[in-house]
Each structure stands twice: as structure tokens, then as C-alpha cells.
Design a protein around this motif. Structure first.
Motif, PDB file in Angstrom:
ATOM      1  N   LEU A  86      -9.570 -57.847  30.604  1.00  0.00           N
ATOM      2  CA  LEU A  86     -10.093 -58.311  31.894  1.00  0.00           C
ATOM      3  C   LEU A  86     -11.540 -57.889  32.101  1.00  0.00           C
ATOM      4  O   LEU A  86     -12.335 -58.621  32.691  1.00  0.00           O
ATOM      5  N   SER A  87     -11.893 -56.708  31.608  1.00  0.00           N
ATOM      6  CA  SER A  87     -13.257 -56.189  31.772  1.00  0.00           C
ATOM      7  C   SER A  87     -14.284 -57.009  31.007  1.00  0.00           C
ATOM      8  O   SER A  87     -15.450 -57.050  31.388  1.00  0.00           O
ATOM      9  N   GLU A  88     -13.858 -57.643  29.913  1.00  0.00           N
ATOM     10  CA  GLU A  88     -14.765 -58.519  29.165  1.00  0.00           C
ATOM     11  C   GLU A  88     -15.157 -59.745  29.980  1.00  0.00           C
ATOM     12  O   GLU A  88     -16.187 -60.348  29.741  1.00  0.00           O
ATOM     13  N   ARG A  89     -14.334 -60.094  30.951  1.00  0.00           N
ATOM     14  CA  ARG A  89     -14.534 -61.316  31.716  1.00  0.00           C
ATOM     15  C   ARG A  89     -15.048 -61.088  33.133  1.00  0.00           C
ATOM     16  O   ARG A  89     -15.442 -62.024  33.801  1.00  0.00           O
ATOM     17  N   SER A  90     -15.025 -59.815  33.588  1.00  0.00           N
ATOM     18  CA  SER A  90     -15.403 -59.562  34.972  1.00  0.00           C
ATOM     19  C   SER A  90     -15.990 -58.165  35.134  1.00  0.00           C
ATOM     20  O   SER A  90     -15.383 -57.180  34.714  1.00  0.00           O
ATOM     21  N   VAL A  91     -17.144 -58.102  35.762  1.00  0.00           N
ATOM     22  CA  VAL A  91     -17.762 -56.810  36.064  1.00  0.00           C
ATOM     23  C   VAL A  91     -16.900 -56.044  37.065  1.00  0.00           C
ATOM     24  O   VAL A  91     -16.723 -54.825  36.948  1.00  0.00           O
ATOM     25  N   LEU A  95     -15.318 -52.289  36.645  1.00  0.00           N
ATOM     26  CA  LEU A  95     -15.528 -51.189  37.591  1.00  0.00           C
ATOM     27  C   LEU A  95     -14.213 -50.642  38.145  1.00  0.00           C
ATOM     28  O   LEU A  95     -14.061 -49.441  38.341  1.00  0.00           O
ATOM     29  N   ALA A  96     -13.272 -51.529  38.400  1.00  0.00           N
ATOM     30  CA  ALA A  96     -12.006 -51.109  39.012  1.00  0.00           C
ATOM     31  C   ALA A  96     -10.998 -50.572  37.996  1.00  0.00           C
ATOM     32  O   ALA A  96     -10.269 -49.626  38.295  1.00  0.00           O
TER      33      ALA A  96
END
Length: 133
Positions: A86-91, A95-96
Motif C-alpha cells: 500500500l505504501s508504494e501506492r500512497s504517501v 505515513l500511517a
């Protein structure tokens, strides 16, 4: 005058905003372990404030336990690889949820919450004394 749920929520939001400002300041001025570990502890501090935003009548001990448990759950979820995906697709996801499991983070979460619980417990009797006295 007794505090309402909304005033507690506003106080929690203000506290979370202050923690975020501190985290961004450290991130802008520091690098390496200080940035990494302070960010982890401050993330946990924001979660503690978030518990009070969602549940304004929580006690400090319960809010602290919920915040630490939530942080540990997020950290352990990193072992699955889902947060990294998920982090690859959303900043925001990065962060979360973070990217990779770090066992040291499991110690930094309580370091970010327990001082706030202690401070909250120390300040709470004074507030109660003012209300009754």
C-alpha cells in the motif's frame, strides 16, 4: 466548569497538531536515528491523542493501552507485506502504516505514550481539585 466531549476532542486535536508540528520540525532539522526514532515515538503520541479524539471520556491508562496496542498491531502487520504494498501506492499509507517491520519500533511506541499517560495522570487531579474546590 466541567469539560464537554467536544472540548476534550478539541484539546486532543490541538495536542495531535502540536505533536505533528514537532515531528515535522525534527524531520526538517535532523537525520538518521534521531529522525527515525523520534518519528516513531511521536507517531504513538499522535495515536494517544487520537484515542481521546474518538473516545473523549477514556481514562489515560486505557487510552495509553489502546494507543500502544494499535501501534504494535500496525507494526506487526508490516510482517505481512501489505503495508509495503500500500505504501508504494500512497504517501498517506506510508505515513500511517509504514513500510517494513522494525523490532526496535516496538520499544519506541511505549516511549511515546507512557510519558503522556504519566503527565495526564499528574495533571488530572489538579483539574478535579479546581472543579470541586
Amino acid at each position: 466548569m466541567p469539560r464537554t466531549d467536544w472540548s476534550r476532542r478539541l484539546a486532543a486535536l490541538a495536542a495531535a497538531s502540536a505533536v505533528l508540528a514537532i515531528a515535522l520540525l525534527i524531520r526538517a532539522m535532523a537525520d538518521g536515528p534521531l529522525e527515525q526514532h523520534s518519528g516513531t515515538a511521536l507517531y504513538a503520541s499522535m495515536i494517544y491523542a487520537g484515542v481521546f479524539f474518538l473516545w473523549p471520556r477514556a481514562t489515560p491508562l486505557v487510552a495509553g493501552a489502546v494507543a500502544i496496542a494499535f501501534c504494535w498491531l500496525v507494526e506487526l502487520s508490516q510482517l505481512t507485506g501489505v503495508p509495503a504494498y500500500l505504501s508504494e501506492r500512497s504517501v498517506l499509507a506510508r505515513l500511517a502504516l509504514g513500510i517494513a517491520y522494525d523490532p526496535l519500533d516496538m520499544l519506541w511506541y511505549p516511549a511515546g505514550v507512557l510519558p503522556l499517560v504519566a503527565l495526564h495522570l499528574l495533571l488530572r487531579p489538579r483539574t478535579a481539585a479546581r472543579v470541586t474546590g
